[in-house]
Design an enzyme around this catalytic site. Sequence first.
Site, PDB file in Angstrom:
ATOM      1  N   GLU A 156      -2.603  -2.560  -5.989  1.00 54.04           N
ATOM      2  CA  GLU A 156      -3.802  -1.770  -6.140  1.00 54.04           C
ATOM      3  C   GLU A 156      -3.389  -0.377  -6.140  1.00 54.04           C
ATOM      4  O   GLU A 156      -3.731   0.409  -7.078  1.00 54.04           O
ATOM      5  CB  GLU A 156      -5.196  -1.713  -4.987  1.00 54.04           C
ATOM      6  CG  GLU A 156      -4.461  -1.010  -3.819  1.00 54.04           C
ATOM      7  CD  GLU A 156      -5.590  -1.373  -2.729  1.00 54.04           C
ATOM      8  OE1 GLU A 156      -5.996  -0.483  -2.034  1.00 54.04           O
ATOM      9  OE2 GLU A 156      -6.149  -2.384  -2.543  1.00 54.04           O
ATOM     10  N   GLY A 172       0.919  -1.148   0.029  1.00 53.95           N
ATOM     11  CA  GLY A 172      -0.042  -0.058  -0.064  1.00 53.95           C
ATOM     12  C   GLY A 172       0.800   1.308  -0.057  1.00 53.95           C
ATOM     13  O   GLY A 172       1.859   1.579  -0.650  1.00 53.95           O
TER      14      GLY A 172
END
Length: 433
Positions: A237, A214
């Site tokens: 992501e 992240g």
Amino acid sequence: MDFKSIYKSKLMPAEQAVKLISDYDKIIVSLGCGEPYGIEKALAKNYKNYTGVELYNMLSLVPSPWLAEDMKEHIKINTFFASAATRGLIDSGAADYTPCHFYEIPAVIKNYVKPRVAIVTVSPPDEHGYCSLGTSVDYSYEACQCAEIIIAQVNKHMPRTLGYSSFHVSRFAAFVEIDEELPQVGGAQISEVETQIGKNCASLIKDGDCLQLGIGNIPNAICHELHGLKNLGLHSELVGDGVVELLEAGVINNSLKQINPGKTVLAAALGTNILNSYINNNPSVEFHPVSYVNHPAVVAQNDNVVSVNSCLQVDFLGQVVSDTVGLRQYSGVGGQVDFVRGATMSRGGRSIIAMPSLAKHGTLSRIVPLITQGSAVTTPRNDVHFVVTEYGVARLKGNSVKGRARELIKIAHPKFKAELCTAFEKRFGEKAF
């Protein structure tokens, strides 16, 4: 008509562009470094011209323009992720929060929200007439596919990213040229605690693993510890600056990935200009929607996936709370469960929940006997593999209820261990150690 003429015919000030919005419209705006703040400010300035408009966003990085007390009667905010910019709005009832796994958000937008308008930030058109969504492909790409009207804030500072990130100028209804520096995320000094967490997480990562990292200091601290490894992959992501050195050094080369071999796969980028410069026109980096990047079945197609996510609280059972503090919505579900499950299904995969042992300026333990009343479980106990603090690694996968609690107590902060041991003995009728 060539693309330059098409672009020029749709170029207008923000105040004119927002007139394309009608009462009761549903609007999707892109997130993070791709949020179109200039157009949002124009919309907020003229909010009394609208009735019943609902604006959906996720992860705002700057102070919210939606603060007028009577604004919600005109424009109501509905967010998929609370941040410092929107928590107060949610607390006051001026905004709403919709819980959703990140990979499902494009489908929720298409099937339930059904927006008429999408507002995004894009790069200027290239020599073929295509504008790139840059740092924010995530749900923005599919929102643009299903919206009737797309209003684009064109910003020369937005990097041109490759993959599933571009639309021809003919697809847009309006262009508003606003050149402003993108929000800069990261760059904070990494603490001793975060450095140790990075080392403990890195101990679980091996040559050839495929990483999901992240943003923030903990992922950056992990990256600092990985320079001795080789042939790492990256399928994530979103990322911050920490990965750039590993990519430039060839530590991350994506050579052993089973899907998208040789490519770094991302849905969004939230870093500084260091990251933005790296991803700009870089053929080794592909941006895809989260419906692909985050889908557990897609993640699992790569072997040896290691996912790293953070949280606010873990209880003795291994239940992970990442987005609520009691009844208060603090952040969002994001892609944590997407990647925890994808990593678990991956051959040789592992999921890591990493956090400092203490919260609230050192006054609270993040490891607790019971989660705070009112909090929502983000990641269920059956999905958690490892929990990491600055005091070590707790293996929960394959461990009994008592075994999990003991493992977690071992990595709690020393000043709370006696209290946790007492709670263990009261609950299970035997000594913790």
